[in-house]
Motif scaffolding. Structure first.
Motif, PDB file in Angstrom:
ATOM      1  N   ASN A  98       0.887  -1.115  -0.050  1.00 20.24           N
ATOM      2  CA  ASN A  98       0.049  -0.109  -0.053  1.00 20.24           C
ATOM      3  C   ASN A  98       0.939   1.268   0.067  1.00 20.24           C
ATOM      4  O   ASN A  98       1.745   1.564  -0.910  1.00 20.24           O
ATOM      5  N   GLU A  99       0.750   2.083   1.161  1.00 19.00           N
ATOM      6  CA  GLU A  99       1.665   3.029   1.104  1.00 19.00           C
ATOM      7  C   GLU A  99       2.826   3.061   2.154  1.00 19.00           C
ATOM      8  O   GLU A  99       3.634   4.044   2.239  1.00 19.00           O
ATOM      9  N   SER A 100       2.966   2.007   2.561  1.00 21.74           N
ATOM     10  CA  SER A 100       4.104   1.665   3.469  1.00 21.74           C
ATOM     11  C   SER A 100       5.361   0.831   2.604  1.00 21.74           C
ATOM     12  O   SER A 100       4.945   0.137   1.748  1.00 21.74           O
ATOM     13  N   VAL A 101       6.531   1.153   3.210  1.00 28.89           N
ATOM     14  CA  VAL A 101       7.578   0.366   2.769  1.00 28.89           C
ATOM     15  C   VAL A 101       8.609  -0.392   3.879  1.00 28.89           C
ATOM     16  O   VAL A 101       8.610   0.318   4.701  1.00 28.89           O
ATOM     17  N   ILE A 102       8.568  -1.344   3.632  1.00 31.76           N
ATOM     18  CA  ILE A 102       9.485  -2.489   4.518  1.00 31.76           C
ATOM     19  C   ILE A 102      10.944  -2.767   4.138  1.00 31.76           C
ATOM     20  O   ILE A 102      10.987  -3.143   2.730  1.00 31.76           O
ATOM     21  N   HIS A 103      11.744  -2.153   4.468  1.00 34.49           N
ATOM     22  CA  HIS A 103      13.244  -2.673   4.366  1.00 34.49           C
ATOM     23  C   HIS A 103      13.840  -3.722   4.972  1.00 34.49           C
ATOM     24  O   HIS A 103      13.886  -3.584   6.437  1.00 34.49           O
ATOM     25  N   PHE A 104      14.228  -4.786   4.290  1.00 31.49           N
ATOM     26  CA  PHE A 104      14.896  -6.028   5.050  1.00 31.49           C
ATOM     27  C   PHE A 104      16.393  -5.536   4.631  1.00 31.49           C
ATOM     28  O   PHE A 104      16.656  -5.846   3.436  1.00 31.49           O
ATOM     29  N   GLU A 105      17.350  -5.352   5.824  1.00 27.97           N
ATOM     30  CA  GLU A 105      18.700  -5.123   5.408  1.00 27.97           C
ATOM     31  C   GLU A 105      19.580  -6.577   5.288  1.00 27.97           C
ATOM     32  O   GLU A 105      20.574  -6.547   4.534  1.00 27.97           O
ATOM     33  N   ASP A 106      18.882  -7.369   5.770  1.00 31.70           N
ATOM     34  CA  ASP A 106      19.659  -8.660   5.708  1.00 31.70           C
ATOM     35  C   ASP A 106      18.975  -9.822   5.669  1.00 31.70           C
ATOM     36  O   ASP A 106      18.870 -10.861   6.380  1.00 31.70           O
ATOM     37  N   MET A 107      18.094  -9.785   4.592  1.00 32.70           N
ATOM     38  CA  MET A 107      16.908 -10.728   4.510  1.00 32.70           C
ATOM     39  C   MET A 107      17.640 -12.177   3.898  1.00 32.70           C
ATOM     40  O   MET A 107      17.424 -13.185   4.182  1.00 32.70           O
ATOM     41  N   TRP A 108      18.611 -12.056   3.035  1.00 34.57           N
ATOM     42  CA  TRP A 108      19.840 -12.869   2.431  1.00 34.57           C
ATOM     43  C   TRP A 108      20.889 -12.614   2.336  1.00 34.57           C
ATOM     44  O   TRP A 108      21.283 -11.343   2.467  1.00 34.57           O
ATOM     45  N   SER A 109      21.855 -13.371   2.104  1.00 34.59           N
ATOM     46  CA  SER A 109      23.198 -13.034   1.783  1.00 34.59           C
ATOM     47  C   SER A 109      23.938 -13.988   0.887  1.00 34.59           C
ATOM     48  O   SER A 109      23.300 -15.054   0.403  1.00 34.59           O
ATOM     49  N   THR A 110      25.083 -13.449   0.464  1.00 30.55           N
ATOM     50  CA  THR A 110      25.978 -14.083  -0.479  1.00 30.55           C
ATOM     51  C   THR A 110      27.192 -14.079  -0.029  1.00 30.55           C
ATOM     52  O   THR A 110      27.407 -13.284   0.935  1.00 30.55           O
ATOM     53  N   SER A 111      28.122 -14.790  -0.742  1.00 28.77           N
ATOM     54  CA  SER A 111      29.485 -14.857  -0.454  1.00 28.77           C
ATOM     55  C   SER A 111      30.137 -14.312  -1.657  1.00 28.77           C
ATOM     56  O   SER A 111      29.590 -14.486  -2.776  1.00 28.77           O
TER      57      SER A 111
END
Length: 112
Positions: A98-111
């Motif tokens: 909707n009008e909200s933004v959710i930020h996941f800073e560390d949802m997944w990772s890579t190497s």
């Protein structure tokens, strides 16, 4: 490894040519998932057991190609990879709801 070869041949009922005995034994703990035993808080007492998941085992087998001592070499490579540390990089993820933004800073990772 210091193992009594005849004892293990008897316990596991290896089918060997008459008069032959194994020259080495490679012990594997192969997991079905991508997780490691240690992630569940379980540590193996014997550091000579090659712990890997099925995908890692298959990848190493294909990378190796034809070889005389296939399982010995896979065992060596699994132990070698276990001692290497990877530099982890986070992968951010953003969801717009909707009008909200959710930020996941560390949802997944890579190497690297």
């Amino acid at each position: 490894m210091n193992l009594e070869m005849p004892r293990y041949v008897t316990i596991f009922d290896f089918k060997l040519p008459k008069g032959a005995s194994p020259t080495s034994i490679s012990l594997f703990a192969i997991e079905k998932s991508a997780a490691r035993f240690s992630s569940y808080g379980y540590e193996l007492g014997d550091k000579k057991i090659a712990v890997c998941n099925w995908k890692q085992f298959v990848r190493l087998r294909y990378q190796l190609g034809p070889a005389d001592l296939v399982f010995s070499e896979i065992h060596r490579r699994v132990i070698e990879e276990k001692t290497q540390s990877l530099k982890r990089q986070r992968i951010p993820y953003i969801i717009n709801v909707n009008e909200s933004v959710i930020h996941f800073e560390d949802m997944w990772s890579t190497s690297e």
